[in-house]
Design an enzyme around this catalytic site. Structure first.
Site, PDB file in Angstrom:
ATOM      1  N   ARG A  40       0.841  -1.202   0.000  1.00  0.00           N
ATOM      2  CA  ARG A  40       0.000   0.000   0.000  1.00  0.00           C
ATOM      3  C   ARG A  40       0.870   1.244   0.000  1.00  0.00           C
ATOM      4  O   ARG A  40       0.925   1.965  -0.975  1.00  0.00           O
ATOM      5  CB  ARG A  40      -0.970  -0.021   1.194  1.00  0.00           C
ATOM      6  CG  ARG A  40      -2.150   0.953   1.031  1.00  0.00           C
ATOM      7  CD  ARG A  40      -1.806   2.378   1.402  1.00  0.00           C
ATOM      8  NE  ARG A  40      -1.306   2.506   2.766  1.00  0.00           N
ATOM      9  CZ  ARG A  40      -0.692   3.593   3.223  1.00  0.00           C
ATOM     10  NH1 ARG A  40      -0.471   4.646   2.432  1.00  0.00           N
ATOM     11  NH2 ARG A  40      -0.253   3.639   4.473  1.00  0.00           N
ATOM     12  N   ASP A  41       1.631   1.502   1.046  1.00  0.00           N
ATOM     13  CA  ASP A  41       2.538   2.655   1.036  1.00  0.00           C
ATOM     14  C   ASP A  41       3.601   2.451  -0.042  1.00  0.00           C
ATOM     15  O   ASP A  41       4.064   3.409  -0.669  1.00  0.00           O
ATOM     16  CB  ASP A  41       3.201   2.836   2.407  1.00  0.00           C
ATOM     17  CG  ASP A  41       3.417   4.296   2.775  1.00  0.00           C
ATOM     18  OD1 ASP A  41       3.826   5.072   1.902  1.00  0.00           O
ATOM     19  OD2 ASP A  41       3.173   4.654   3.938  1.00  0.00           O
ATOM     20  N   HIS A 101       3.383   4.052  -3.613  1.00  0.00           N
ATOM     21  CA  HIS A 101       3.817   5.410  -3.962  1.00  0.00           C
ATOM     22  C   HIS A 101       5.076   5.406  -4.826  1.00  0.00           C
ATOM     23  O   HIS A 101       5.067   5.967  -5.927  1.00  0.00           O
ATOM     24  CB  HIS A 101       4.007   6.256  -2.703  1.00  0.00           C
ATOM     25  CG  HIS A 101       2.736   6.613  -2.008  1.00  0.00           C
ATOM     26  ND1 HIS A 101       1.742   7.363  -2.595  1.00  0.00           N
ATOM     27  CD2 HIS A 101       2.275   6.314  -0.763  1.00  0.00           C
ATOM     28  CE1 HIS A 101       0.736   7.521  -1.754  1.00  0.00           C
ATOM     29  NE2 HIS A 101       1.038   6.892  -0.633  1.00  0.00           N
ATOM     30  N   SER A 142       3.725  10.659   9.216  1.00  0.00           N
ATOM     31  CA  SER A 142       3.693  10.598   7.753  1.00  0.00           C
ATOM     32  C   SER A 142       4.901  11.251   7.098  1.00  0.00           C
ATOM     33  O   SER A 142       5.281  10.889   5.982  1.00  0.00           O
ATOM     34  CB  SER A 142       2.427  11.290   7.233  1.00  0.00           C
ATOM     35  OG  SER A 142       1.290  10.925   7.968  1.00  0.00           O
ATOM     36  N   HIS A 172       2.897   4.395  13.024  1.00  0.00           N
ATOM     37  CA  HIS A 172       3.315   4.273  11.626  1.00  0.00           C
ATOM     38  C   HIS A 172       4.459   5.253  11.401  1.00  0.00           C
ATOM     39  O   HIS A 172       4.284   6.464  11.568  1.00  0.00           O
ATOM     40  CB  HIS A 172       2.128   4.612  10.716  1.00  0.00           C
ATOM     41  CG  HIS A 172       2.437   4.677   9.253  1.00  0.00           C
ATOM     42  ND1 HIS A 172       2.112   3.657   8.378  1.00  0.00           N
ATOM     43  CD2 HIS A 172       3.019   5.641   8.493  1.00  0.00           C
ATOM     44  CE1 HIS A 172       2.479   3.986   7.151  1.00  0.00           C
ATOM     45  NE2 HIS A 172       3.028   5.196   7.194  1.00  0.00           N
ATOM     46  N   HIS A 188       8.070   6.682   9.165  1.00  0.00           N
ATOM     47  CA  HIS A 188       8.823   6.775   7.911  1.00  0.00           C
ATOM     48  C   HIS A 188      10.289   7.010   8.240  1.00  0.00           C
ATOM     49  O   HIS A 188      10.635   7.467   9.318  1.00  0.00           O
ATOM     50  CB  HIS A 188       8.262   7.888   7.019  1.00  0.00           C
ATOM     51  CG  HIS A 188       7.053   7.458   6.251  1.00  0.00           C
ATOM     52  ND1 HIS A 188       7.128   6.957   4.975  1.00  0.00           N
ATOM     53  CD2 HIS A 188       5.743   7.423   6.595  1.00  0.00           C
ATOM     54  CE1 HIS A 188       5.910   6.638   4.555  1.00  0.00           C
ATOM     55  NE2 HIS A 188       5.051   6.909   5.532  1.00  0.00           N
ATOM     56  N   TYR A 244       4.735  15.833   3.883  1.00  0.00           N
ATOM     57  CA  TYR A 244       4.059  14.562   3.618  1.00  0.00           C
ATOM     58  C   TYR A 244       4.876  13.705   2.652  1.00  0.00           C
ATOM     59  O   TYR A 244       5.294  14.159   1.594  1.00  0.00           O
ATOM     60  CB  TYR A 244       2.675  14.861   3.041  1.00  0.00           C
ATOM     61  CG  TYR A 244       1.726  13.693   2.978  1.00  0.00           C
ATOM     62  CD1 TYR A 244       1.428  12.949   4.115  1.00  0.00           C
ATOM     63  CD2 TYR A 244       1.093  13.352   1.789  1.00  0.00           C
ATOM     64  CE1 TYR A 244       0.533  11.894   4.062  1.00  0.00           C
ATOM     65  CE2 TYR A 244       0.192  12.303   1.728  1.00  0.00           C
ATOM     66  CZ  TYR A 244      -0.076  11.573   2.865  1.00  0.00           C
ATOM     67  OH  TYR A 244      -0.959  10.528   2.814  1.00  0.00           O
TER      68      TYR A 244
END
Length: 341
Positions: free
Chosen positions: A16-17, A20, A170, A199, A201, A290
């Site tokens: 899903r991520d 990108h 995010s 979550h 990054h 983001y």
């Protein structure tokens, strides 16, 4: 503080991520191969949708190689133990998308809003609970709200029926202290039975450290992606997280060798470019921008002659948030005009 014996549910973001950096163009074969590998490695929860969630296919966010229905329909029947989740952003995904996902066998729905806009999630969270789904409230760009502000937003989502609340970094901007401050406050405010997730990054290389910090203050669901495949410099790299958890005695149920093989043999060869902390991804984390803005900024840079790093810094200065992808090109045009490019 010892975390030995602590049980954590690891939630995979690769499909899903990871859409990108793949420009949402994963094939069904790639999806199913990686999903079955994750399942065999012991990953209990795997997210599958367009990078921007159910209904994300659009001019603004990008057209995928296949529909959400096709991706979910290909992956779910092949799962032996893992459950499949889907992301939904109100305003992009609808209640009809939610019902479609449930009918296809999606177990968990994650309803995502900006960290100050939980009130827009009520319809979707309420419906998901009526459908008896595992329902998660997902507060994005958490660095843009205080611990006290996040508590108010988390309690709203909980009141709508969410049985788990995520604090979501995010932009990959938070440091461990900021993670602990926010998650400990949210944990203290939620009902004991409401789960807490994080979550992360990897734009400042803090993905694993922040995830461990989250576990220390009560998070029991942690997002990660094989080989870190995700927006910006990627998500918390799962194989590294699993190895660190193993060394610390944190129980994930995921096999270190098998998840490493999934990352090395399946995910890395599929990458269109290395997922790493380059100057632009670092800028995302440093400026608090983001993560999925990265490729948009690089495309605008090539088109208008303004460095992507400068565009990202300006987006951070303007406080742009997820959903404002259309403003990236507008910002680049304005900057090019001001610079006489």
């Amino acid at each position: 503080m010892t975390l030995k014996g602590k049980k954590v549910t690891v939630h995979d973001m690769t499909l899903r991520d990871g859409m990108h950096p793949k420009r949402h163009l994963m094939t069904l074969d790639q999806m199913t191969a990686i999903a079955t590998g994750l399942d065999a490695a012991g990953v209990p929860l795997i997210e599958v949708t367009h990078g921007d969630g159910l209904g994300g296919s659009s001019v603004n966010y990008g057209f995928p190689a296949h529909t959400d229905e096709e991706y979910l329909g290909a992956v779910i029947p092949k799962m032996k133990n893992a459950k499949v989740s889907a992301l939904l952003l109100p305003g992009i995904g609808t209640v009809d998308h939610l019902k479609m996902a449930r009918d296809l066998g999606v177990h968990t729905i994650r309803v995502a809003t900006h960290c100050t806009e939980a009130d827009v999630s009520e319809q979707h969270i309420t419906m998901a609970r009526k459908l008896e789904m595992d329902t998660v409230g997902f507060l994005m760009m958490a660095h843009m709200n205080s611990a006290e502000g996040l508590v108010k937003q988390a309690k709203l989502m909980e009141s709508y029926g969410a049985n788990c609340i995520y604090v979501t970094d995010s932009a990959g901007h938070l440091l461990p202290e900021g993670v602990k401050e926010r998650l400990s406050a949210v944990r203290a405010a939620l009902k004991p039975e409401t789960e807490l997730g994080f979550h992360g990054h990897h734009n400042l290389a803090m993905g694993v450290a922040n995830s461990i910090a989250a576990i220390e203050v009560g998070a029991n669901r942690i997002d990660a992606a094989a080989a870190g495949l995700g927006a910006g410099a990627g998500n918390t790299p799962m194989e590294v997280l699993i190895a660190v958890c193993s060394l610390m005695g944190i129980e994930t149920g995921v096999d270190v060798a098998k998840i490493t093989d999934v990352a090395e043999d399946l995910v890395v060869p599929m990458m269109d470019f290395p997922i790493r902390i380059d100057r632009d991804a670092l800028t995302l984390g440093y400026a608090g921008v983001y993560g999925s803005f990265l490729l948009f900024a690089k495309r605008a840079s090539a088109k208008y002659g303004v460095p992507a790093r400068d565009i990202l810094v300006e987006l951070g200065r303007r406080g742009m948030v997820g959903g404002q992808e259309d403003m990236i090109e507008d910002t680049a045009i304005t900057m090019a005009r001001e610079r006489g490019v």
